[in-house]
Every structure is written in C-alpha cells, then in structure tokens.
Design a protein around this motif. Structure first.
Motif, PDB file in Angstrom:
ATOM      1  N   SER A  32       0.806  -1.225   0.000  1.00 33.32           N
ATOM      2  CA  SER A  32       0.000   0.000   0.000  1.00 33.32           C
ATOM      3  C   SER A  32       0.834   1.267   0.000  1.00 33.32           C
ATOM      4  O   SER A  32       0.382   2.311  -0.465  1.00 33.32           O
ATOM      5  N   ALA A  33       2.072   1.215   0.516  1.00 37.85           N
ATOM      6  CA  ALA A  33       2.897   2.416   0.581  1.00 37.85           C
ATOM      7  C   ALA A  33       3.810   2.577  -0.636  1.00 37.85           C
ATOM      8  O   ALA A  33       4.586   3.521  -0.703  1.00 37.85           O
ATOM      9  N   LEU A  34       3.711   1.668  -1.608  1.00 32.84           N
ATOM     10  CA  LEU A  34       4.612   1.676  -2.756  1.00 32.84           C
ATOM     11  C   LEU A  34       3.958   2.354  -3.953  1.00 32.84           C
ATOM     12  O   LEU A  34       2.744   2.282  -4.132  1.00 32.84           O
ATOM     13  N   ASP A  35       4.780   2.986  -4.801  1.00 31.41           N
ATOM     14  CA  ASP A  35       4.225   3.591  -6.004  1.00 31.41           C
ATOM     15  C   ASP A  35       3.809   2.509  -6.988  1.00 31.41           C
ATOM     16  O   ASP A  35       4.175   1.335  -6.855  1.00 31.41           O
ATOM     17  N   VAL A  36       3.032   2.883  -8.008  1.00 31.30           N
ATOM     18  CA  VAL A  36       2.316   1.895  -8.815  1.00 31.30           C
ATOM     19  C   VAL A  36       3.242   0.936  -9.552  1.00 31.30           C
ATOM     20  O   VAL A  36       2.943  -0.264  -9.659  1.00 31.30           O
ATOM     21  N   SER A  37       4.363   1.415 -10.088  1.00 24.39           N
ATOM     22  CA  SER A  37       5.244   0.529 -10.838  1.00 24.39           C
ATOM     23  C   SER A  37       5.915  -0.487  -9.922  1.00 24.39           C
ATOM     24  O   SER A  37       6.005  -1.679 -10.245  1.00 24.39           O
ATOM     25  N   VAL A  38       6.374  -0.034  -8.746  1.00 24.60           N
ATOM     26  CA  VAL A  38       6.994  -0.950  -7.784  1.00 24.60           C
ATOM     27  C   VAL A  38       5.938  -1.903  -7.228  1.00 24.60           C
ATOM     28  O   VAL A  38       6.192  -3.102  -7.034  1.00 24.60           O
ATOM     29  N   GLN A  39       4.738  -1.398  -6.977  1.00 22.74           N
ATOM     30  CA  GLN A  39       3.648  -2.235  -6.491  1.00 22.74           C
ATOM     31  C   GLN A  39       3.375  -3.383  -7.458  1.00 22.74           C
ATOM     32  O   GLN A  39       3.229  -4.539  -7.044  1.00 22.74           O
ATOM     33  N   ALA A  40       3.316  -3.078  -8.745  1.00 26.50           N
ATOM     34  CA  ALA A  40       3.074  -4.119  -9.747  1.00 26.50           C
ATOM     35  C   ALA A  40       4.183  -5.160  -9.737  1.00 26.50           C
ATOM     36  O   ALA A  40       3.925  -6.373  -9.854  1.00 26.50           O
ATOM     37  N   GLN A  41       5.435  -4.721  -9.564  1.00 29.56           N
ATOM     38  CA  GLN A  41       6.558  -5.656  -9.521  1.00 29.56           C
ATOM     39  C   GLN A  41       6.462  -6.576  -8.309  1.00 29.56           C
ATOM     40  O   GLN A  41       6.705  -7.795  -8.415  1.00 29.56           O
ATOM     41  N   ILE A  42       6.107  -6.024  -7.148  1.00 30.62           N
ATOM     42  CA  ILE A  42       6.022  -6.834  -5.926  1.00 30.62           C
ATOM     43  C   ILE A  42       4.877  -7.838  -6.020  1.00 30.62           C
ATOM     44  O   ILE A  42       5.013  -9.008  -5.609  1.00 30.62           O
ATOM     45  N   LEU A  43       3.745  -7.425  -6.573  1.00 29.42           N
ATOM     46  CA  LEU A  43       2.620  -8.350  -6.731  1.00 29.42           C
ATOM     47  C   LEU A  43       2.984  -9.495  -7.668  1.00 29.42           C
ATOM     48  O   LEU A  43       2.657 -10.663  -7.402  1.00 29.42           O
ATOM     49  N   ASP A  44       3.652  -9.178  -8.777  1.00 34.49           N
ATOM     50  CA  ASP A  44       4.087 -10.228  -9.703  1.00 34.49           C
ATOM     51  C   ASP A  44       5.086 -11.159  -9.026  1.00 34.49           C
ATOM     52  O   ASP A  44       5.039 -12.390  -9.213  1.00 34.49           O
ATOM     53  N   LEU A  45       5.973 -10.584  -8.223  1.00 32.89           N
ATOM     54  CA  LEU A  45       6.975 -11.380  -7.520  1.00 32.89           C
ATOM     55  C   LEU A  45       6.312 -12.352  -6.546  1.00 32.89           C
ATOM     56  O   LEU A  45       6.650 -13.545  -6.507  1.00 32.89           O
ATOM     57  N   LEU A  46       5.361 -11.863  -5.752  1.00 37.17           N
ATOM     58  CA  LEU A  46       4.661 -12.733  -4.803  1.00 37.17           C
ATOM     59  C   LEU A  46       3.943 -13.869  -5.519  1.00 37.17           C
ATOM     60  O   LEU A  46       3.983 -15.031  -5.087  1.00 37.17           O
ATOM     61  N   ALA A  47       3.284 -13.553  -6.635  1.00 37.91           N
ATOM     62  CA  ALA A  47       2.552 -14.570  -7.384  1.00 37.91           C
ATOM     63  C   ALA A  47       3.502 -15.613  -7.960  1.00 37.91           C
ATOM     64  O   ALA A  47       3.220 -16.827  -7.909  1.00 37.91           O
ATOM     65  N   ASP A  48       4.644 -15.167  -8.488  1.00 39.74           N
ATOM     66  CA  ASP A  48       5.605 -16.109  -9.079  1.00 39.74           C
ATOM     67  C   ASP A  48       6.194 -17.040  -8.023  1.00 39.74           C
ATOM     68  O   ASP A  48       6.291 -18.259  -8.231  1.00 39.74           O
ATOM     69  N   ILE A  49       6.600 -16.472  -6.889  1.00 38.84           N
ATOM     70  CA  ILE A  49       7.215 -17.297  -5.839  1.00 38.84           C
ATOM     71  C   ILE A  49       6.183 -18.245  -5.234  1.00 38.84           C
ATOM     72  O   ILE A  49       6.500 -19.392  -4.888  1.00 38.84           O
ATOM     73  N   GLN A  50       4.933 -17.805  -5.110  1.00 40.94           N
ATOM     74  CA  GLN A  50       3.889 -18.688  -4.598  1.00 40.94           C
ATOM     75  C   GLN A  50       3.676 -19.875  -5.538  1.00 40.94           C
ATOM     76  O   GLN A  50       3.517 -21.014  -5.094  1.00 40.94           O
TER      77      GLN A  50
END
Length: 539
Positions: A456-474
C-alpha cells in the motif's frame, strides 16, 4: 474543471535542489518550472525518488543541510520565497501556504488535544482572544465534517481514527484561509471509503476557499477523481504536464505511459482450482479488548474480531478487505499469535497453533511468516540485509554456511544481485526493501505467508513488480497466502477468494469475479463504489 485565468498563485522557476554528496545523482529536483493557479488542483505524480515531496518541502522552507542550498526561484504573490529571511518566510508560509502530510498520526503531537493543536496555528499568527479561537476551531471541525466537534476538540490523537486525524490536519492547514494548500500523499494510508470522503472534502474546500491545491500522489485512481492538471516527474525532472484527460488517456512521454500501464485495474479474476492441502483453518476466532478504569468502574469493551472462520489451501491466496478498524490486521495477528485470541481455534498445517507453548511454539512459527506494510521500519538499520535474511534459519538451527547460501539464493529469487547481501537497508529503495522483507519471510520455507498491507505504501510501478513477484514465488513454492489490504483493485488481481470484514465480522466471502459482480452486502457494494477510478481506462 475550475481554473482561474489570473496570474499563477505559485511559480517554480528553474528550481533545483541538490542532493547530499555521494548520492546517486546531483539533484533531487532539477530545473523545475511549473505553475499552480487559483482554484486549481494540480496533481504531481511520479515514482519514489522522483522529487515530488522534495519540491513541496522546498516550497515550504523545510529542507535542511545541503539540500537547503536551492537555486532558481519559488515565487508567491510577487515574492521569491527563497530570498526571504527565515522569519519572513515562516510568517508567510504559515499563513498563506499550508501543508498536509502523509501520516497524520506522526504529524500530530500525542501530548496535546486536537483542539489545542489547531488553536496553536491561529494563535501563532494572530492576536485573537481564546474564546474566538475556540469558536473558529469548532467551525473548522464542522467544515471538514468531523463528528461531534466538541468531543474531537478535547480528544487526543490516539483516540481518533486515521481519517479523523487527517481531517484535523486539514482543519489546521485551513485555519488561516491559505491561498495555497500542499497535500503530500494525504490519502495513501486510508481505506477506500475514508479516502473518497477526504477527496470530496478537498474539492469542496477548493471551491469554498478559492484555494490552489498541489496534490502529491502515486495513485492514478486518485488523480482521475481530483486533478485539473497533472505534472509527471522522473528522477527530479518534469517530463510531462497537461490537463487531466490528456495525461490519462493520451500521454506523450514513455515514462508516463509506463506508469499508467502499471496502475492496478479493478479486473477481478476467477478463483484457481484448489490443489494444495489445507494449510490454515480458523474456527470461531474472537478477540475482545477490555480496558479497566479508575476506581474499578466499568471499563470499555471493544470486539475487534467476532467469530471469524476462514480456511486457505496450499497455493491459494485469500484476501481480507475492509475499512480501517474492521479487524483485518487484528485477525492476522491472532493467527500468528502476535496477540492472543480471546476464543476460537487456529490450525496451521494440521497443528493446533493456539495450544503450543515455549519451544514447540517457536518451532511451529517456522511454518508461518508475515510481511508488514512499512519496509523502512521492518529492517534493522544496523544489520546487513544478508544477515537479516539468514537470521531466521540460524535461530532455528541451520549452520552458518547453509544459512548464508539460503540468504543469497533468496536475494536472487526476489530480483536483487547477490552483492546486496553486504549492504545496509538505507542503501536500498522502498521497493527493494520490500523485496528483502519478502526474502526474509521466505527463508524458513513457510506454509503460510501473511502479507499485511505489504504494497500500500509503494508507487504503482513498484507495487506491480512486488505483486508479480509474490505470485511467481507462490507458484514455485506452493505456500498459502493471507493478503490483507484496503485496496480492492489489488485484491481483485491477486486473490483467489476475498472475505470482507466490517466491525470485526466477516460479512461476505467469495471469488473476486463473483463478489465484485454480485455483492450481496450493502457494505461490500459501498466499498466497491468508493474505489477511485474504478471504471477508468488509463493510457
């Protein structure tokens, strides 16, 4: 759109702000030329480190050290603010230019009541009697739609919600009827309904006070709701500026296009087929806080969580959404036993988690890890990040060589170079720190990962990267994930099922595509209606 044709209220003329020696670039802000007009909301957007907040701080005269040695001019009412004496500038910025900061709790003094703090603003810049100041403050509290102004006047910050604290800050900023209001990420930490109320309030204040508003944000949904014009900054430079519709629908600069492409869409997906074994089972969990009072009189009772029932399988993501105070975070803390539930059962990987004690509990906690909202406070500033990631395995008996190997592998897995292991947290950006926090949480190979407002505290481009990262590692590791968020756009994309919490109770649960298309509860429909830019197509 209401924009004056008069001369600009505020004009930044080739403003440059130097960065301290040894930084990654010479200037935090470089040759910024921009206008803010009367009755205008100018949204300043860009990633972390783009210079948005530094520009605002320079305008208010709040920069210190090397960064205070600005060049260029900041003109207001025919005066260059950078050429005024400290006393003259303080008087002018306190009365004619005001600022609302991102985190209201950190901005308010915990030792003084809300009324006293807003009164101080008026008392500092005027000689009005105490009774007149009190009436003015109560009138301001009414204007910003605070309930029961008399009660709020006497309340301390910790007794108010986040939205109420933000309204107090806005009241303080408006106390002297400023010509310019700077709002630096004022809605980032707020839930969608409170955020919608604050945005509506700011627009009303603009109209009622003829105020020019510089609104700093990384949320393009907010931009679509509130902006008249949009200015885009990248690495300290202004790369694009124009009317809202032009920027949002026909951007010219590649950087603006990339930002818009990263905006999370309210595009709910269907739940994936359940394949893993049950990992988390929560049955009738409740948490009630009771506070005593003086001379043993009846205390206060707050039911933070009431009879919560959830389950998650391996490889599945369950989202928990709701307003501030709905019980989301308390439920996640009960599961991991950061707070002890009042009643109920929690089973993790088939074990009764609530009955464990001592060594058994410490061993079982390997199976569940948590990622917190703020990566800045989650890491020890004195500990190298490689050691922070290896710490968990070392505590649980892994030898140093193997723990270091795990640390390096995870650093690479989250998209950083192995050399990052020898650096300290302050040497990384916010997004990189959150990647490090994810690596640390995964070091013990948990069956359950709890992400509490982790993007929630991250800007949109970094937020998208973190969400993709979580999904990939899961996908690779198959852990279950409990994803706590107030952003329904994010929940709609990453979650297989979503449960909606209101006043401690789970009122509705379903797959995103079903829940968002056919919400049964009025509360769920109200949350969806409050999502900023929900039906907007960007770029």
């Amino acid at each position: 759109m209401i924009v004056s044709t008069q001369a600009p209220l505020l004009h930044w003329d080739r403003l440059s702000v130097p960065l301290p020696t040894g930084a990654d670039r010479p200037h935090a802000v470089e040759n910024l030329s921009l206008d803010l007009r009367q009755n205008e909301v100018l949204c300043l957007v860009g990633e972390s480190g783009s210079g948005k907040s530094v520009s605002a701080m320079a305008t208010m005269g709040l920069l210190k050290g090397e960064m205070s040695q600005t060049s260029g001019a900041i003109r207001f009412a025919g005066q260059d603010l950078t050429k005024l004496s400290p006393d003259a500038r303080r008087q002018l910025t306190g009365s004619k230019l005001s600022m609302v900061f991102q985190e209201p709790i950190a901005s308010l003094n915990p030792f003084y009541t809300a009324g006293a703090q807003v009164s101080e603003t008026i008392r500092t810049h005027s000689d009005q009697p105490a009774a007149a100041i009190r009436e003015k403050v109560l009138s301001l509290f009414e204007e910003v739609h605070l309930p029961n102004p008399e009660q709020i006047f006497r309340a301390y910050p910790h007794e108010l919600s986040g939205g109420q604290c933000q309204r107090v800050m806005i009241a303080s900023a408006l106390a002297l009827d400023p010509a310019v209001l700077i709002a630096d990420e004022p809605t980032t930490a707020l839930d969608v309904t409170t955020q919608a109320q604050i945005l509506s309030l700011i627009l009303a204040l603009r109209d009622n006070h003829n105020t020019g508003i510089l609104f700093i944000t990384h949320d393009f949904g907010v931009v679509s709701e509130i902006a008249d014009r949009v200015a885009v900054m990248r690495k300290g430079q202004l790369v694009e500026v124009g009317p809202r519709e032009q920027i949002l629908t026909n951007p010219q600069h590649d950087y603006t296009k990339a930002l818009l492409a990263a905006v999370p869409k309210l595009a709910p997906r269907a739940a994936r087929p359940v394949q893993g074994k049950p990992i988390l089972e929560v049955n009738s969990v409740s948490k009630t806080y009771r506070t005593g009072s003086f001379l043993r009189k009846a205390g206060r009772e707050v039911k933070a969580v009431v009879d919560a029932n959830i389950h998650i399988h391996g490889g599945e993501t369950l989202g928990v959404v709701g307003e501030s105070g709905s019980g989301k975070t308390t439920l996640s803390q009960c599961i991991i036993r950061m707070v002890e539930p009042t009643s109920g059962q929690v089973q993790i990987a088939g074990k009764d988690f609530l009955s464990l004690k001592g060594k058994e509990l410490r061993k079982a906690r390997q199976r569940v890890q948590i990622i917190f909202q703020d990566p800045y406070t989650s890491l020890d500033p004195r500990q190298k990040v490689g050691d922070a990631i290896a710490e968990g395995p070392l505590i649980h008996g892994t030898d140093m060589r193997e723990a270091t190997k795990i640390s390096h592998e995870l650093i690479e897995a989250v998209g950083l170079e192995t050399a990052a292991a020898d650096r300290y947290p302050h040497e990384f950006s916010g997004g990189q720190r959150q990647r490090i926090c994810i690596a640390r949480a995964l070091a013990l190979q948990p069956d359950l990962l709890i992400a509490d407002e982790s993007v929630s505290a991250l800007d949109v481009s970094v937020q998208a990267q973190i969400l993709d990262l979580l999904a990939d590692i899961q996908t690779q590791r198959g852990f279950a994930m409990l994803f706590v968020t107030h952003d329904l756009r994010v929940a709609s994309q990453i979650c297989d099922r979503i449960c909606v919490m209101q006043r401690g109770q789970i009122v509705e649960t379903g797959a995103p595509d079903q829940l968002f298309a056919n919400a049964k509860e009025p509360y769920t429909r109200a949350l969806l209606a409050a999502v900023p830019g929900a039906n907007r197509v960007f770029g």
